[in-house]
Design a protein around this motif. Structure first.
Motif, PDB file in Angstrom:
ATOM      1  N   UNK A 183       0.843  -1.187   0.000  1.00 20.50           N
ATOM      2  CA  UNK A 183       0.000   0.000   0.000  1.00 20.50           C
ATOM      3  C   UNK A 183       0.880   1.239   0.000  1.00 20.50           C
ATOM      4  N   UNK A 184       0.310   2.308  -0.504  1.00 21.32           N
ATOM      5  CA  UNK A 184       0.981   3.601  -0.499  1.00 21.32           C
ATOM      6  C   UNK A 184       1.106   4.092   0.946  1.00 21.32           C
ATOM      7  N   UNK A 185       2.187   4.815   1.209  1.00 18.45           N
ATOM      8  CA  UNK A 185       2.400   5.404   2.527  1.00 18.45           C
ATOM      9  C   UNK A 185       1.362   6.502   2.726  1.00 18.45           C
ATOM     10  N   UNK A 186       0.207   6.106   3.155  1.00 21.07           N
ATOM     11  CA  UNK A 186      -0.918   6.999   3.421  1.00 21.07           C
ATOM     12  C   UNK A 186      -1.650   6.405   4.613  1.00 21.07           C
ATOM     13  N   UNK A 187      -1.976   7.242   5.583  1.00 21.61           N
ATOM     14  CA  UNK A 187      -2.447   6.754   6.880  1.00 21.61           C
ATOM     15  C   UNK A 187      -3.613   5.771   6.797  1.00 21.61           C
ATOM     16  N   UNK A 188      -4.688   6.143   6.150  1.00 21.86           N
ATOM     17  CA  UNK A 188      -5.881   5.284   6.128  1.00 21.86           C
ATOM     18  C   UNK A 188      -5.586   3.949   5.449  1.00 21.86           C
ATOM     19  N   UNK A 189      -4.872   3.991   4.324  1.00 22.66           N
ATOM     20  CA  UNK A 189      -4.556   2.758   3.595  1.00 22.66           C
ATOM     21  C   UNK A 189      -3.645   1.860   4.420  1.00 22.66           C
ATOM     22  N   UNK A 190      -2.672   2.447   5.085  1.00 17.74           N
ATOM     23  CA  UNK A 190      -1.742   1.659   5.896  1.00 17.74           C
ATOM     24  C   UNK A 190      -2.451   1.018   7.080  1.00 17.74           C
ATOM     25  N   UNK A 191      -3.293   1.778   7.774  1.00 16.33           N
ATOM     26  CA  UNK A 191      -4.005   1.218   8.923  1.00 16.33           C
ATOM     27  C   UNK A 191      -4.952   0.095   8.498  1.00 16.33           C
ATOM     28  N   UNK A 192      -5.629   0.276   7.390  1.00 17.30           N
ATOM     29  CA  UNK A 192      -6.530  -0.773   6.891  1.00 17.30           C
ATOM     30  C   UNK A 192      -5.730  -2.021   6.521  1.00 17.30           C
ATOM     31  N   UNK A 193      -4.588  -1.834   5.869  1.00 16.56           N
ATOM     32  CA  UNK A 193      -3.755  -2.978   5.478  1.00 16.56           C
ATOM     33  C   UNK A 193      -3.211  -3.701   6.709  1.00 16.56           C
ATOM     34  N   UNK A 194      -2.806  -2.968   7.738  1.00 22.30           N
ATOM     35  CA  UNK A 194      -2.318  -3.582   8.980  1.00 22.30           C
ATOM     36  C   UNK A 194      -3.442  -4.383   9.630  1.00 22.30           C
ATOM     37  N   UNK A 195      -4.619  -3.790   9.712  1.00 24.27           N
ATOM     38  CA  UNK A 195      -5.762  -4.484  10.314  1.00 24.27           C
ATOM     39  C   UNK A 195      -6.126  -5.734   9.527  1.00 24.27           C
ATOM     40  N   UNK A 196      -6.187  -5.622   8.205  1.00 25.61           N
ATOM     41  CA  UNK A 196      -6.501  -6.775   7.355  1.00 25.61           C
ATOM     42  C   UNK A 196      -5.462  -7.884   7.518  1.00 25.61           C
ATOM     43  N   UNK A 197      -4.192  -7.514   7.502  1.00 29.56           N
ATOM     44  CA  UNK A 197      -3.114  -8.505   7.622  1.00 29.56           C
ATOM     45  C   UNK A 197      -3.154  -9.176   8.993  1.00 29.56           C
ATOM     46  N   UNK A 198      -3.548  -8.445  10.007  1.00 29.13           N
ATOM     47  CA  UNK A 198      -3.608  -8.996  11.354  1.00 29.13           C
ATOM     48  C   UNK A 198      -4.739 -10.004  11.497  1.00 29.13           C
ATOM     49  N   UNK A 199      -5.865  -9.731  10.878  1.00 24.63           N
ATOM     50  CA  UNK A 199      -7.021 -10.621  11.035  1.00 24.63           C
ATOM     51  C   UNK A 199      -7.000 -11.786  10.068  1.00 24.63           C
ATOM     52  N   UNK A 200      -6.246 -11.690   8.969  1.00 20.30           N
ATOM     53  CA  UNK A 200      -6.223 -12.751   7.963  1.00 20.30           C
ATOM     54  C   UNK A 200      -5.023 -13.670   8.067  1.00 20.30           C
ATOM     55  N   UNK A 201      -4.236 -13.568   9.096  1.00 21.96           N
ATOM     56  CA  UNK A 201      -3.041 -14.397   9.187  1.00 21.96           C
ATOM     57  C   UNK A 201      -3.328 -15.784   9.638  1.00 21.96           C
TER      58      UNK A 201
END
Length: 166
Positions: free
Chosen positions: A148-166
């Protein structure tokens, strides 16, 4: 017949159990903050420090607890360094890879991605600029990691998604 047969837990075991309990309590409360390990080439340290700084700024909506290695380990012993990094990765739910040309060719960044995946951690990439880099670490590409692009909303969503889908 009392006795201390020495069957107690080591201080290391107690610390790990404490960390696990804190993590579980935090998740139960719905804590918006995530524990992340940032994988990067040391030559990108200034840019990674900007990312860390933004996460600590109260005025932005970027929240994560950084468990990364802040300083390079002062050791030529690869096994020692790997043990220390594994310990840091174990404390996290997600590894964020700072994608750059230097990171793409870094054996350590590639190893950290492989190790994170082996340990069941979510792995995402973050990049500066308008388009996703074509040159990424081999393990990042081989495992189909998303960036994801270094942009707050996109990064937080990607972190949350990666955390729940592991």
């Amino acid at each position: 017949m009392g006795g201390g047969s020495g069957g107690g837990l080591s201080s290391y075991d107690i610390k790990r159990l404490e960390e696990q309990a804190k993590r579980k309590l935090s998740e139960a409360k719905g804590d918006a903050s995530r524990h992340v390990f940032i994988s990067f080439n040391h030559e990108d340290l200034d840019e990674v420090n900007l990312l860390r700084g933004q996460a600590k700024n109260d005025k932005v909506d970027l929240q994560f607890d950084d468990h990364s290695v802040k300083e390079p380990f002062d050791s030529a012993n690869a096994d020692y360094i790997k043990r220390q990094i594994r310990d840091k990765i174990d404390r996290c739910s997600v590894t964020v890879v700072y994608l750059s040309d230097k990171a793409a060719s870094s054996k350590w960044v590639n190893w950290e991605i492989e190790e994170s995946i082996k340990r069941g951690k979510g792995v995402i990439g973050v990049y500066k600029g308008d388009k996703s880099p074509t040159n990424v670490p081999p393990a990042f590409q081989q495992n189909g990691c998303k960036s994801v692009k270094w942009e707050h909303a996109a990064l937080m969503k990607a972190i949350e998604d990666a955390s729940t889908k592991r």
